[in-house]
Design an enzyme around this catalytic site. Structure first.
Site, short mmCIF file in Angstrom:
data_model
loop_
_atom_site.label_atom_id
_atom_site.label_comp_id
_atom_site.label_asym_id
_atom_site.label_seq_id
_atom_site.Cartn_x
_atom_site.Cartn_y
_atom_site.Cartn_z
N HIS A 249 0.71 -1.14 0.00
CA HIS A 249 -0.24 0.14 -0.08
C HIS A 249 0.67 1.24 -0.10
O HIS A 249 1.25 1.65 1.30
CB HIS A 249 -0.95 -0.02 1.31
CG HIS A 249 -1.96 -0.93 1.38
ND1 HIS A 249 -1.68 -2.37 1.34
CD2 HIS A 249 -3.40 -1.08 1.05
CE1 HIS A 249 -2.91 -3.10 1.48
NE2 HIS A 249 -3.84 -2.03 1.13
N HIS B 90 -4.14 3.21 -3.84
CA HIS B 90 -4.40 2.84 -2.48
C HIS B 90 -3.72 1.51 -2.32
O HIS B 90 -2.79 1.46 -1.27
CB HIS B 90 -5.78 2.71 -2.40
CG HIS B 90 -6.27 1.85 -1.04
ND1 HIS B 90 -6.04 2.59 0.28
CD2 HIS B 90 -6.51 0.64 -0.78
CE1 HIS B 90 -6.52 1.54 1.00
NE2 HIS B 90 -6.56 0.32 0.41
N GLU C 125 -20.85 -1.75 22.97
CA GLU C 125 -20.14 -3.26 23.40
C GLU C 125 -18.78 -3.38 22.40
O GLU C 125 -17.76 -4.00 22.82
CB GLU C 125 -21.07 -4.43 22.95
CG GLU C 125 -21.94 -4.66 24.06
CD GLU C 125 -23.25 -3.77 23.52
OE1 GLU C 125 -24.22 -3.93 24.29
OE2 GLU C 125 -23.38 -3.05 22.34
N HIS D 25 -31.79 -13.04 22.97
CA HIS D 25 -30.86 -12.87 24.00
C HIS D 25 -30.27 -13.96 24.47
O HIS D 25 -29.38 -14.17 25.35
CB HIS D 25 -31.34 -12.11 25.23
CG HIS D 25 -31.57 -10.63 25.11
ND1 HIS D 25 -32.37 -10.04 24.22
CD2 HIS D 25 -31.37 -9.76 26.34
CE1 HIS D 25 -32.21 -8.81 24.41
NE2 HIS D 25 -31.61 -8.61 25.46
#
Length: 683
Positions: A28, A264, A418, A482
């Site tokens: 890169h 890139h 989270e 859940h």
């Protein structure tokens, strides 16, 4: 220095990058070339480091969140004199060399690399964690005239990093916490793999950061104006907020594909590399050459570590007890009696293992200063609070709910974030091995949201303890949204992380002991519902991964019980005994720890090939065929019913299990069945 002096350095650096990528026709180059002026500003003028000791404790931390541009970092490590990063090592980028220090993305096992980065945005969260760690140490140990911890965290990000959700989670929290020791440098070249950023984004980044309580500085000529970048970075050290330095750059600067997505992730081609040499006055036939003027320019005085050591000596004289505690933290030492802090007495009544864990935390948190707790907005559920708890909080904020704190606190409210919680915890752990042991917490199901960052912690061998509660269908009415079914399979398969599912209070104590002894991440998987306390469980045997809980002489079957479902194994064994069928019961809290045991031990526990073996766990069966011949497992999602009823609904009932085992013992004599894993809930 003059603009011409900087131009010479920048051009030389860019040609070096183009040469290195072209050598193996891969890598890169574009980002590294566009960011050259940022790198010169950092490594020549701004970063406070010690090239002879990349692990110098009070060094500034640098994170390359856009990790694909890693050659940028490796090249500057070479130029400033990191001994391991020789020119030959630089040449190993994208090579087949097994001992290369130049992998395709930065990996923290190598000197000078703070955190492993690759998946975009992870480095942003890691940087917030590094800044939190420094803030906490400053508030705990710094004293007037003794700024023993004073380092700053710098993080470079690209356009793609700022599109990842984890980045905004972390940026929002950093602004709320007012982490003024954090600077994000935005390589704003407006290019991603697919093309220009306006394919997907038209937002105002500066205003977005300001809305998150960040200071913002913009540099318009960011591929050339080194002086402006230096001024901005030094100003960010003095800010009263975290700072975004928005640096407008051009990807592949100076090449014939400058400013395009083509710059890139691919070599430019030999003709273009030769052209770059020619138009800039460099010999076309001499590639990967670093002129002496580059080394002279980047040579650093080794003053930072020397001055810090002198300050440390004075600090020890002025504050001997505090300095002793500080140095124990620096060296990653736990209190010598830490294992005795884990309680040996628990209620004999049925107890949820999340509550058992909370009882373990009380003494551990009070006495082990390196433990740094946090939760994703579930404090009432995860039981990680303790009597003298102080929140890690921006002291200028007076919350409406009255829960306040300061930077010395060791309990962080991550909010409903989270993914960044796990990424930030990785950064806290990476600050200095052992100085912090971060503990995160949420419902087990939501560690699916956190999974990419948990994986990076495992890849990096960062000692983080994840406390995952509500870990079974037994959580009840919250239902299949859940109730985790397949997530344990992923974490058991993930290298370098230990997933432990304790069956009761005694095994929960063992799980905490194992986690604190580990040098890799741990997930402690805990129940919401009450669990029977087994008489023969053993905290020390948790370290074995699996162990024999009870055994009848001449047993006809081995029954493995796992975590919350061990009670069904014990119950089924009793029913079978009443029928005259002898059995062995094995508790199996951790596959990872079990695999670390000797072959003889593993054979003694399972007795595979001698008696059939069934496993009882209300999770997907995948992986258990390695240890058992049959199983009572889940092959569907859960159901919204009260906990005891949902277990019974899916067939997790000791009497029903015993009846099915009785039939299976007879079926096992069939050669076709003997060598096939049997799903005993399906028939």
């Amino acid at each position: 220095m003059t603009t011409d002096d900087y131009d010479k350095i920048l051009v030389t650096f860019r040609i070096l990058i183009a040469d290195l990528v072209q050598q193996y026709n891969g890598g890169h180059p574009g980002g590294a070339m566009g960011m050259a002026a940022i790198g010169v500003a950092l490594w020549k003028h701004v970063l406070r480091i010690s090239p002879s000791n990349p692990n110098f404790f009070n060094r500034d931390r640098f994170v390359l969140s856009n990790g694909h541009t890693c050659l940028f970092q490796y090249a500057f490590h070479h130029l400033v004199g990191y001994k391991h990063m020789t020119l030959d090592q630089l040449k190993s980028y994208h090579s087949a060399e097994l001992d290369s220090y130049c992998p395709g993305h930065p990996e923290n096992e190598h000197p000078g690399i703070e955190v492993t980065t690759g998946a975009l945005g992870q480095g942003v969260a890691n940087s917030v964690g590094l800044a939190i760690a420094a803030k906490n140490l400053q508030a705990t140990y710094n004293r007037p005239e003794y700024p023993i911890v004073s380092n700053h965290t710098f993080c470079i990000v690209g356009d793609a990093c700022l599109q990842e959700g984890i980045s905004l989670e972390a940026i929002s929290l950093a602004g709320h916490l007012c982490l003024d020791n954090l600077t994000i440098i935005y390589d704003n070249n407006q290019i991603t793999c697919d093309g220009s950023v306006d394919l997907t984004n038209t937002e105002n980044i500066n205003e977005k950061f300001r809305a998150c309580n960040w200071n913002v500085i913009e540099i318009m000529d960011g591929s050339e104006d080194v002086s402006a970048i230096v001024t901005a970075l030094e100003a960010s050290r003095k800010s009263d907020k975290p700072t975004l330095v928005n640096v407008q750059t051009k990807i592949g600067y100076g090449s014939n594909i400058e400013g395009t997505a083509a710059a890139h992730g691919a070599a430019f081609g030999q003709d273009e590399v030769d052209r770059l040499h020619s138009v800039n006055g460099f010999p076309v036939d001499k590639k990967i050459v670093v002129p002496q003027y580059m080394y002279d320019f980047f040579k650093k005085e080794e003053n930072e570590e020397k001055q810090w050591n002198e300050l440390l000596t004075k600090y020890q004289a002025a504050h001997p007890e505090l300095a002793k505690e500080f140095l124990n933290r620096v060296n990653g030492k736990l209190p010598s009696n830490w294992e005795s802090l884990v309680p040996t007495q628990f209620p004999s009544t049925p107890t949820a293992s999340r509550k058992s864990s909370g009882l373990c935390v009380q003494n551990l948190a009070e006495n082990i200063k390196s433990l740094f707790f946090g939760t994703a907005d579930l404090s009432p559920s995860v039981n990680l609070s303790w009597k003298s708890k102080v929140d890690f909080q921006n002291p200028a904020i007076d919350t409406a709910c009255g829960t306040n704190g300061d930077y010395s606190g060791r309990y962080l409210h991550y909010g409903i974030r989270e993914h960044s919680m796990a990424g930030i915890a990785n950064g806290i752990a990476a600050y200095n091995p052992g100085t912090f042991i971060p503990v995160t917490s949420s419902f087990f199901m939501f560690y699916l949201y956190a999974a990419p960052a948990v994986r990076y912690g495992a890849l990096s061998k960062l000692k983080v303890i994840h406390v995952a509660t509500h870990d079974s269908v037994g959580l009840g009415e919250d239902g299949p949204t859940h109730q985790p079914i397949a997530l344990a399979t992923f974490y058991r398969a993930l290298p370098q992380i230990n997933y432990i599912r304790p069956a009761d209070s005694e095994e929960t104590a063992g799980a905490w002991i194992a986690a604190l002894k580990a040098d890799t991440p741990t997930i402690i998987s805990l129940s919401r519902h009450n669990l029977e306390q087994q008489i023969t469980t053993n905290r020390q045997m948790v370290a074995k991964g699996a162990y024999l809980l009870q055994e009848d002489e001449d047993a006809q079957i081995t029954i493995i019980g796992v975590g919350a479902e061990l009670t069904f194994a014990v119950g089924a064994s009793k029913v079978l005994r009443d029928k005259g069928i002898k059995s062995r019961v094995v508790s199996f809290p951790s596959q990872r720890l079990f695999e670390q045991q000797s072959l003889n031990y593993k054979r003694s526990v399972l007795k595979r090939g001698k008696v059939p073996c069934v496993v009882i766990e209300a999770y997907a069966p995948n992986g258990w065929e390695r240890y058992a011949t049959a199983g009572f497992n889940m092959t569907t999602f859960g159901k919204s019913l009260p906990g005891s009823i949902v277990y019974d609904y899916f067939g997790f009932n000791s009497a029903k299990i015993a009846d099915r085992i009785e039939r299976y013992i007879k079926e096992y004599e069939d050669p076709d069945i003997k060598f096939e894993f049997q799903d005993l809930l399906a028939v």
